[in-house]
Design an enzyme around this catalytic site. Structure first.
Site, PDB file in Angstrom:
ATOM      1  N   SER A  46       0.825  -1.211   0.000  1.00 36.78           N
ATOM      2  CA  SER A  46       0.000   0.000   0.000  1.00 36.78           C
ATOM      3  C   SER A  46       0.855   1.255   0.000  1.00 36.78           C
ATOM      4  O   SER A  46       1.925   1.288   0.598  1.00 36.78           O
ATOM      5  CB  SER A  46      -0.902   0.034   1.241  1.00 36.78           C
ATOM      6  OG  SER A  46      -1.559   1.287   1.299  1.00 36.78           O
ATOM      7  N   LYS A  79      -4.562  -6.633   3.217  1.00 40.21           N
ATOM      8  CA  LYS A  79      -4.522  -5.468   2.309  1.00 40.21           C
ATOM      9  C   LYS A  79      -5.950  -5.079   1.893  1.00 40.21           C
ATOM     10  O   LYS A  79      -6.281  -3.894   1.791  1.00 40.21           O
ATOM     11  CB  LYS A  79      -3.672  -5.795   1.071  1.00 40.21           C
ATOM     12  CG  LYS A  79      -3.714  -4.715  -0.022  1.00 40.21           C
ATOM     13  CD  LYS A  79      -3.208  -3.387   0.494  1.00 40.21           C
ATOM     14  CE  LYS A  79      -3.109  -2.223  -0.438  1.00 40.21           C
ATOM     15  NZ  LYS A  79      -3.985  -1.973  -1.492  1.00 40.21           N
ATOM     16  N   HIS A 108      -7.450  -3.247   4.631  1.00 40.43           N
ATOM     17  CA  HIS A 108      -6.846  -1.902   4.597  1.00 40.43           C
ATOM     18  C   HIS A 108      -7.662  -1.022   3.646  1.00 40.43           C
ATOM     19  O   HIS A 108      -8.032   0.103   3.963  1.00 40.43           O
ATOM     20  CB  HIS A 108      -5.388  -1.997   4.134  1.00 40.43           C
ATOM     21  CG  HIS A 108      -4.794  -0.683   3.715  1.00 40.43           C
ATOM     22  ND1 HIS A 108      -5.096  -0.077   2.510  1.00 40.43           N
ATOM     23  CD2 HIS A 108      -3.959   0.177   4.362  1.00 40.43           C
ATOM     24  CE1 HIS A 108      -4.465   1.077   2.426  1.00 40.43           C
ATOM     25  NE2 HIS A 108      -3.760   1.254   3.539  1.00 40.43           N
ATOM     26  N   ASN A 109      -7.929  -1.555   2.461  1.00 41.99           N
ATOM     27  CA  ASN A 109      -8.671  -0.766   1.474  1.00 41.99           C
ATOM     28  C   ASN A 109     -10.098  -0.501   1.924  1.00 41.99           C
ATOM     29  O   ASN A 109     -10.647   0.573   1.666  1.00 41.99           O
ATOM     30  CB  ASN A 109      -8.654  -1.468   0.121  1.00 41.99           C
ATOM     31  CG  ASN A 109      -7.318  -1.294  -0.577  1.00 41.99           C
ATOM     32  OD1 ASN A 109      -6.307  -1.055   0.072  1.00 41.99           O
ATOM     33  ND2 ASN A 109      -7.308  -1.413  -1.885  1.00 41.99           N
ATOM     34  N   GLU A 123      -9.919   2.182   4.264  1.00 45.25           N
ATOM     35  CA  GLU A 123      -9.619   3.374   3.432  1.00 45.25           C
ATOM     36  C   GLU A 123     -10.905   3.943   2.810  1.00 45.25           C
ATOM     37  O   GLU A 123     -11.153   5.152   2.861  1.00 45.25           O
ATOM     38  CB  GLU A 123      -8.631   2.931   2.338  1.00 45.25           C
ATOM     39  CG  GLU A 123      -8.360   3.922   1.219  1.00 45.25           C
ATOM     40  CD  GLU A 123      -7.518   3.262   0.107  1.00 45.25           C
ATOM     41  OE1 GLU A 123      -6.406   2.786   0.408  1.00 45.25           O
ATOM     42  OE2 GLU A 123      -7.982   3.206  -1.047  1.00 45.25           O
TER      43      GLU A 123
HETATM   44  C1  6PG Z   1      -3.161   1.632  -1.530  1.00 45.36           C
HETATM   45  C2  6PG Z   1      -4.430   1.868  -2.278  1.00 45.36           C
HETATM   46  C3  6PG Z   1      -4.331   1.280  -3.644  1.00 45.36           C
HETATM   47  C4  6PG Z   1      -5.381   1.747  -4.613  1.00 45.36           C
HETATM   48  C5  6PG Z   1      -6.763   1.673  -4.078  1.00 45.36           C
HETATM   49  C6  6PG Z   1      -7.748   2.435  -4.901  1.00 45.36           C
HETATM   50  O1  6PG Z   1      -3.263   1.063  -0.456  1.00 45.36           O
HETATM   51  O2  6PG Z   1      -2.112   2.028  -2.012  1.00 45.36           O
HETATM   52  O3  6PG Z   1      -5.472   1.303  -1.593  1.00 45.36           O
HETATM   53  O4  6PG Z   1      -4.297  -0.107  -3.494  1.00 45.36           O
HETATM   54  O5  6PG Z   1      -5.103   3.040  -4.981  1.00 45.36           O
HETATM   55  O6  6PG Z   1      -7.078   0.337  -4.047  1.00 45.36           O
HETATM   56  O7  6PG Z   1      -8.877   1.689  -4.910  1.00 45.36           O
HETATM   57  P1  6PG Z   1     -10.173   2.115  -5.655  1.00 45.36           P
HETATM   58  O8  6PG Z   1      -9.807   2.396  -7.081  1.00 45.36           O
HETATM   59  O9  6PG Z   1     -11.070   0.947  -5.506  1.00 45.36           O
HETATM   60  O10 6PG Z   1     -10.639   3.343  -4.946  1.00 45.36           O
END
Ligand code: 6PG
Length: 631
Positions: free
Chosen positions: A292, A347, A350-351, A354
């Site tokens: 990430s 991960k 994590h998303n 996010e």
């Molecule tokens: C990270 C981000 C990366 C990605 C996202 C965007 O941890 O660096 O999460 O993995 O930019 O997954 O996800 P979306 O396009 O689904 O918003």
């Protein structure tokens, strides 16, 4: 090398384990007469040492092929020269690297005296310091630090001997390649050849960056594989899903037992679990590794969540830790999370976190801008202030310049179409939580908010037809909103970590929540002050739900009235605040000992004879509900 008691055996054996090479202790190679002398407390002379050093020098030649770690005091330069002489004579290319464990005499004295059942002769220790000749060409390590950091420092300095093959030169692959090269890790790069589309991608990339001068570029798979020393270490940075399988299918026939494949893409955790099993059958170690931090993170240090073949992890650990982000104390934001698909599961969560963190900020922005009529600059200033408090986070930080950005004087934010895209990890995490039976309110609501945002045309038509005015929120002050945002974040993190805990239990990953929180303290998108606090909270107690941890209970008790007020005022003002309200709903359900779910059970039993349990007696019950009197 180093004086007696400095930790050569402890560090040496653990280093050997991490490097997957054998460990030897020089003391085990003494002749019977030397052992006899030493057991009588008679110091060895240089003449006594000669055959011992000769025998070690002989063994070192045989160990040089596969590598080994030897713990040997090697206090004098003449001893060290003797140890390497045979290697030098035979012109063997493999290097002997001396690692000098350095500590003060008082530190070692204290340590030896505290060892129970250990004979300690202070005169012997000071004689060791008397003859010690610190080496000029060794890796020097402060042996007074903790073992983990000593090992990490040694491995980081040994990295020059590692060679990795990286496949896939998209945005993330390119950044990671430069990151590897900047850490002095030898590299071979491969990118597929697509006529007129992707030609000589690796070589052109290498030519563009001076730090890649020593890197080899390929678009021919067999030559690429042949450039790597065995056991080979391959890092995949290709699109998740079918593309990864296509690349693996092309790669596997060229691989041998003991080789290592690391998938750093955003793979689905079940795909990683499947690949892990399939490669394991062939004796190839597979790692599904969450990475990430986006392009910048990949270049300067991402948060890394490795999962997969635990036994082989020591072989990739130094490389992963070298390229990972570091915390404030310099510790790598990289911890093994579990076997199979664990790395990609973590991960994915994590998303999910996010998604909800982004949505929470967006909802606060919504209330401030469209219901409190604050200007973009005022909101940016407010967020900037919040970011100086315990609410500090990377996502809040980046929102400030976003809100300030102008294009020809027009706020850029107002020129961006309000349909949020997604690549799938938020939905995957929601599906996974549902399969585990885990409440996932905040993250699921954030995914749904993106779905509804995507239905722009329907939204336009619905607004016209209903014409519900967005009410002004005089009664809601920014401090109340700040507390609501804080509370929403605590609940969102609790939900995310509970889901990891539940998955870890189901899949027997033995994931460590504190280490995961530590991995997320830097390099990744959800790094924040809160995450740093969670490291300590989970370190003390990872079993208890975050919202039941005493320090969090105290905070939430204080925040709750403001949180409930912000959500109810916001809803009354017709604001769309799905994640704030999902967090509140989760919390209200979570804090209700006797809920209304008994009615659901009665309904299920009514139409489907699904039976129910009772509070007054054991067993499963079914009722004929058509008679009002219980039968
Ligand atoms: C990270 C981000 C990366 C990605 C996202 C965007 O941890 O660096 O999460 O993995 O930019 O997954 O996800 P979306 O396009 O689904 O918003």
């Amino acid at each position: 090398m180093g004086v007696s008691g400095v930790g050569k055996t402890t560090i040496g054996s653990q280093l050997a384990q991490r490097l997957a090479v054998p460990f030897f202790d020089a003391d085990d190679f003494h002749s019977a007469s030397n052992v006899n002398k030493m057991s009588k407390g008679i110091a060895l002379t240089d003449i006594d040492r000669e055959p011992w050093l000769e025998s070690l020098a002989h063994h070192i030649v045989s160990w040089s092929e596969k590598g080994a770690v030897l713990a040997c005091s090697a206090l004098k330069q003449t001893y060290r020269d003797r140890l390497v002489r045979n290697i030098a004579k035979k012109q063997i290319a493999q290097k002997i690297q001396f690692v000098f464990l350095k500590a003060s005499q008082s530190f070692i004295r204290k340590r030896l005296m505290s060892r129970t059942n250990h004979f300690f002769n202070p005169a012997l220790l000071s004689s060791q310091f008397d003859i010690l000749e610190p080496p000029q060409d060794a890796i020097v390590i402060d042996a007074q630090e903790d073992i983990a950091s000593i090992l990490q420092q040694i491995q980081a300095k040994l990295l020059v001997t590692q060679h990795i093959g990286l496949i896939g030169l998209g945005v993330m692959g390119k950044s990671l390649a430069r990151n590897f090269a900047n850490k002095n890790i030898a590299l071979s790069l491969y990118n597929r050849h697509l006529p007129n589309k992707e030609e000589q991608v690796a070589q052109r990339f290498i030519d563009a960056y001076p730090e890649l001068a020593d890197v080899q570029g390929f678009d021919h798979m067999p030559s690429f594989i042949n450039s790597l020393p065995k056991p080979r270490m391959l890092f995949l940075m290709v699109a998740a899903g079918a593309v990864t399988d296509v690349v693996l299918d092309a790669l596997i026939p060229h691989l041998d037992k003991g080789d290592i494949v690391i998938d750093g893409g955003n793979a689905h955790f079940q795909d990683s679990a499947r690949r892990s099993k399939a490669l394991d059958k062939r004796g190839i170690h597979f790692f599904g590794v969450g990475v990430s931090g986006g392009e910048q993170g990949a270049l300067y240090g991402p948060a890394i969540m490795p999962g997969g073949a635990l036994d082989a992890y020591p072989q990739i650990q130094p490389i992963m830790e070298a390229i990972a982000a570091k915390d404030a104390k310099g510790k790598p934001c990289c911890h093994f999370v579990g076997k199979g698909g664990a790395g990609h599961f973590v991960k994915m969560i994590h998303n999910g976190i996010e998604y909800a963190e982004m949505q929470l900020i967006t909802e606060v922005y919504n209330l401030l801008r469209f219901h409190k009529n604050m200007s973009l600059d005022a909101i940016a200033n407010l967020f900037e202030d919040w970011n100086k408090t315990h609410l500090k986070s990377y996502l809040l930080e980046i929102t400030v310049p976003i809100l300030r950005k102008r294009e020809a004087g027009v706020p850029l934010i107002d020129l961006i179409l309000d349909t949020a895209a997604q690549k799938g990890t938020g939905s995957w995490s929601t599906t996974a939580a549902l399969a585990l039976g885990q409440p996932f309110d905040t993250i699921a609501s954030a995914v749904m908010a993106r779905h509804i945002s995507a239905q722009k045309i329907v939204r336009i038509s619905a607004q016209t037809q209903y014409d519900i005015a967005k009410a002004h929120l005089d009664t809601l002050d920014v401090d109340t909103l700040k507390m609501a945002y804080h509370c929403g974040r605590l609940i969102n993190h609790a939900i995310g970590f509970e889901t990891i805990k539940s998955a870890s239990r189901s899949y027997q990953w033995h994931s460590n929540l504190s280490s995961i929180a530590h991995t997320w303290t830097n390099g990744c998108i959800i790094r924040s002050q809160l995450m740093e606090e969670l490291v300590g909270i989970f370190d003390k107690d990872a079993m208890t739900h975050l919202l039941l941890q005493p320090t969090v209970v105290a905070q939430v008790k204080q925040l709750y009235p403001a949180f409930a007020k912000a959500v109810s005022e916001g809803l009354k003002a017709h604001a769309s605040i799905p994640t704030l309200s999902a967090a509140l709903n989760y919390f209200n359900g979570f804090t209700t000992a006797n809920s209304s779910a008994h009615l659901i059970q009665a309904q299920r039993d009514f139409f489907g004879a699904h039976t129910y349990k009772r509070v007054d007696k054991e067993g499963n019950f079914h009722t004929d509900w058509t008679n009002t009197e219980a039968s």
